[in-house]
Design an enzyme around this catalytic site. Sequence first.
Site, short mmCIF file in Angstrom:
data_model
loop_
_atom_site.label_atom_id
_atom_site.label_comp_id
_atom_site.label_asym_id
_atom_site.label_seq_id
_atom_site.Cartn_x
_atom_site.Cartn_y
_atom_site.Cartn_z
N GLY A 23 1.17 1.07 0.82
CA GLY A 23 -0.16 0.89 1.40
C GLY A 23 -1.23 1.68 0.67
N HIS A 29 -2.42 -2.34 -6.97
CA HIS A 29 -1.53 -3.13 -6.11
C HIS A 29 -1.93 -4.61 -6.14
CE1 HIS A 29 -1.37 0.90 -3.97
NE2 HIS A 29 -0.09 0.65 -4.18
N GLY A 140 4.69 -1.72 -11.08
CA GLY A 140 3.68 -1.38 -12.09
C GLY A 140 4.23 -0.42 -13.15
N ASP A 143 4.04 3.63 -12.70
CA ASP A 143 5.23 4.39 -12.31
C ASP A 143 6.37 3.93 -13.21
OD1 ASP A 143 4.04 5.83 -10.07
OD2 ASP A 143 3.94 3.87 -9.12
O1 PAF Z 1 5.68 2.58 -5.74
C1 PAF Z 1 5.68 2.70 -4.49
O2 PAF Z 1 4.68 2.49 -3.82
C2 PAF Z 1 6.96 3.11 -3.80
O3 PAF Z 1 7.67 4.03 -4.54
C3 PAF Z 1 7.84 1.91 -3.38
C4 PAF Z 1 8.35 1.14 -4.60
C5 PAF Z 1 7.06 0.98 -2.48
C6 PAF Z 1 9.07 2.41 -2.61
O4 PAF Z 1 8.71 3.10 -1.47
#
Ligand code: PAF
Length: 295
Positions: A23, A29, A140, A143
């Site tokens: 979120g 995102h 992405g 990360d």
């Molecule tokens: O990248 C993220 O936001 C989180 O690490 C994920 C992949 C949703 C797992 O909680």
Amino acid sequence: MRICRRAEELTPFFGGEFVPTMGALHEGHLALVRRAKRERGITVVSIFVNPTQFGPGEDFEDYPRREEQDLRLLEKEEVDAVFLPRKEEVYPEDFATTVRVDRRLTGVLCGKYRPGHFDGVTTVVARLFGLVKPKRAYFGWKDAQQLIVVKKMVEDLALGIEIVPVETVREADGLALSSRNAYLDAEQRRRAAGIFRALSAGRGLAERGSCRAGDLLRRVREFLERDDLSPQYLELRTVKNLEEIRSDSVLEAAPDGEELLLATAVPLGKARLIDNLRFRAKIIRRTPAFEGERK
Ligand code: PAF
């Protein structure tokens, strides 16, 4: 757009495109969502701030939560379903499994400073994959280590899900978008742009011809210092298996060379910002035989 709070509500959406998130959604995102939408399948986004990937003293409690705003953004993107589970839905009381990828991938870079973090990530991602049963899932490059670790898990466990990597989205001054940028005050925000400048200077050196890995890392550090930034780590590793490139290795720019990851984590105020750049180079490693040849 259907809002699913319980796992059994997900059945009509099996076999689609999946974007797992915590979120506090931003353009990074939304780039994952837009990439997923291009496949024209059913698109499911999950929003779950996963407690098991936060260590003691980390920002689980403070992590930004903006459910209403997130739902508005996802509605605009015409997502088919949003999975918004309560903790008990993801981790029932008798949940007893941890998914752990080898320490060679999870004990380095961020994993070295956030013990257990990637076990939390792989466990929740595996559980979400089981609940959403997607065909493809989107992660992405921001990360990068998470992407590499999740890919390895999917491969090793033959989960049959395609992991689709999506490029990092940046602000105009180069700062990588992150929900944690919200922690920065104006002065920190200005300095934070120095991370991208520094990584770009390092990559630029490698792309210009030939350089030593140690010189490249030194250059990045010099740039970081100009903005009074001191990295928790700054490393050069292979994308394939996160093998560290020794500082005395020579890098030769080559489009068909090994894909390398120049990655850093920089604590800044309450935030810990991570970023990375990738480039290709031939690596000439200084082995004892190599030293012998030179004598
Ligand atoms: O990248 C993220 O936001 C989180 O690490 C994920 C992949 C949703 C797992 O909680």
